[in-house]
Design a protein around this motif. Sequence first.
Motif, mmCIF file in Angstrom:
data_model
loop_
_atom_site.group_PDB
_atom_site.id
_atom_site.type_symbol
_atom_site.label_atom_id
_atom_site.label_comp_id
_atom_site.label_asym_id
_atom_site.label_seq_id
_atom_site.Cartn_x
_atom_site.Cartn_y
_atom_site.Cartn_z
ATOM 1 N N CYS A 258 0.854 -1.180 0.000
ATOM 2 C CA CYS A 258 0.000 0.000 0.000
ATOM 3 C C CYS A 258 0.887 1.226 0.000
ATOM 4 C CB CYS A 258 -0.913 0.017 1.223
ATOM 5 S SG CYS A 258 -1.904 1.534 1.365
ATOM 6 N N GLY A 261 -2.146 4.725 -0.280
ATOM 7 C CA GLY A 261 -3.493 4.265 -0.543
ATOM 8 C C GLY A 261 -3.673 3.507 -1.837
ATOM 9 N N ARG A 262 -2.638 3.409 -2.643
ATOM 10 C CA ARG A 262 -2.725 2.718 -3.933
ATOM 11 C C ARG A 262 -1.989 1.391 -3.868
ATOM 12 N NH1 ARG A 262 -0.930 7.022 -8.385
ATOM 13 N NH2 ARG A 262 -1.724 5.400 -9.789
ATOM 14 N N GLN A 344 -6.333 -3.789 -5.169
ATOM 15 C CA GLN A 344 -6.831 -2.533 -4.622
ATOM 16 C C GLN A 344 -7.979 -2.776 -3.651
ATOM 17 O OE1 GLN A 344 -5.281 0.554 -5.374
ATOM 18 N NE2 GLN A 344 -6.445 1.077 -3.532
ATOM 19 N N GLY A 345 -8.806 -3.768 -3.934
ATOM 20 C CA GLY A 345 -9.900 -4.091 -3.031
ATOM 21 C C GLY A 345 -9.410 -4.490 -1.649
ATOM 22 N N ILE A 347 -6.491 -3.616 -0.292
ATOM 23 C CA ILE A 347 -5.913 -2.416 0.321
ATOM 24 C C ILE A 347 -7.014 -1.535 0.902
ATOM 25 C CG2 ILE A 347 -4.669 -0.268 -0.143
ATOM 26 C CD1 ILE A 347 -2.858 -2.743 -0.065
ATOM 27 N N ASP A 348 -8.044 -1.284 0.109
ATOM 28 C CA ASP A 348 -9.136 -0.414 0.557
ATOM 29 C C ASP A 348 -9.858 -0.983 1.774
ATOM 30 O OD1 ASP A 348 -8.537 1.260 -1.543
ATOM 31 O OD2 ASP A 348 -10.148 0.522 -2.841
ATOM 32 N N LEU A 349 -9.936 -2.293 1.851
ATOM 33 C CA LEU A 349 -10.670 -2.941 2.931
ATOM 34 C C LEU A 349 -10.017 -2.727 4.297
ATOM 35 C CD1 LEU A 349 -13.133 -4.792 3.496
ATOM 36 C CD2 LEU A 349 -11.578 -6.750 3.233
ATOM 37 N N ARG A 351 -7.123 -0.439 4.902
ATOM 38 C CA ARG A 351 -6.232 0.712 5.056
ATOM 39 C C ARG A 351 -6.545 1.513 6.313
ATOM 40 N NH1 ARG A 351 -5.570 6.312 1.682
ATOM 41 N NH2 ARG A 351 -3.479 6.809 2.448
ATOM 42 N N HIS A 352 -7.798 1.594 6.677
ATOM 43 C CA HIS A 352 -8.198 2.379 7.844
ATOM 44 C C HIS A 352 -7.950 1.650 9.157
ATOM 45 C CE1 HIS A 352 -11.509 -0.415 7.223
ATOM 46 N NE2 HIS A 352 -11.920 -0.162 8.446
#
Length: 392
Positions: A258, A261-262, A344-345, A347-349, A351-352
Amino acid sequence: MSLRFTESPNARSKSITTADGIDTFGILNQHSTGNAAYQVGISEDVGTRRYMEDAHSFVVDYAGVRGQGFFAIFDGHAGKHAAEWCGAHFHEYLLDALRTSSSATIPGLVDKRISRLSEESDGKIHSGCTVVTAFLRIEDADGRQSFLPTPPLSPPSPTESGSRSGSESPTEPTEDSKEMCKKAKSKSPASASRFARALKSLSGSSPTLTSSPTALPAIRSPTPPASTETHTLPINPPQSSRRVLYTANAGDARGVLCRAGRAVRLTYDHKGSDKQEAKRITDAGGFVMSGRVNGVLAVTRSLGDSSMKEYVVGSPYTTETELGSDDEFVILACDGLWDITGDQGAIDLVRHISDAQAAAETLVKHALERQTNDNVTVLVVRFKALGSSEFV
């Protein structure tokens, strides 16, 4: 080294423990309560399969340097033995290869040892495993480790210098991913090239797509290396040091970074559906049917699988990436996750999620909820800024 496997058909990784203080002394799968460099989280589940054939391993302050780390996942098939053995011993062979000037390669040693497992079991053991591994190294700007009192590596010869990482392209990358990968991969400093060569030798084959297992250097000794555990305190590198992530994979186990964010894929999926891989196999006299090597195995590269080694080689894809302030975490996982979600899915899941263990568990839960039909193992490493207790 005695060959001891439990009667259970499930692969067993060494139990994860936590050190009383900051120092783990090289103990496998032990967290450090005061690790100021990164946080490690691991989660696994058998999924819908009858048996668990995945294994995992990590070592904090790897090779006796504060802030270094070794991380790996081994996805077994046709039995647990190859994955379980690699989970327990691969880090030892890597460290031994990094510390010596022997021409013997890690995979040459590992594959030979796994082949001996098969021979000594009278044919009862014939398994293999895919692998994704990462080595976080702390080094000087020129790729050396001048802060060590006695450098563990001999100086490289001129022929060892100037190697490049990322010699193969990730599977179906987007244009953004291509650009990010270009930024992530860098030239190998002369003294760091040995690390790239060591990682490229996961199975003893040469690192190119057209390589053949006959290109193996001679293996000088099958003697296993000593344990990496030590009672010596790790060396503290200077704050000016840089962090480089060396990664390698064989098969469809994958590593994704990551960066701001990418998603940046650091590995390559070696599958029968890949045209280049299929050509390599047919050129060697094999065939690919319904995406499987000789109609049997879905992956085209692995450790073990001695009966198919003429076609299913272990030559891995390797990258080296200098980490910066934008690099937040890396996900290592078997195909039980990647068959369900894209880079990316994933990472997005998570990252927070600042806690690496919670992130790993979230990814495994996601795969299970979406009906993955495989074992699932996920390892997340969340980086901290050098000299800071805060996560990137």
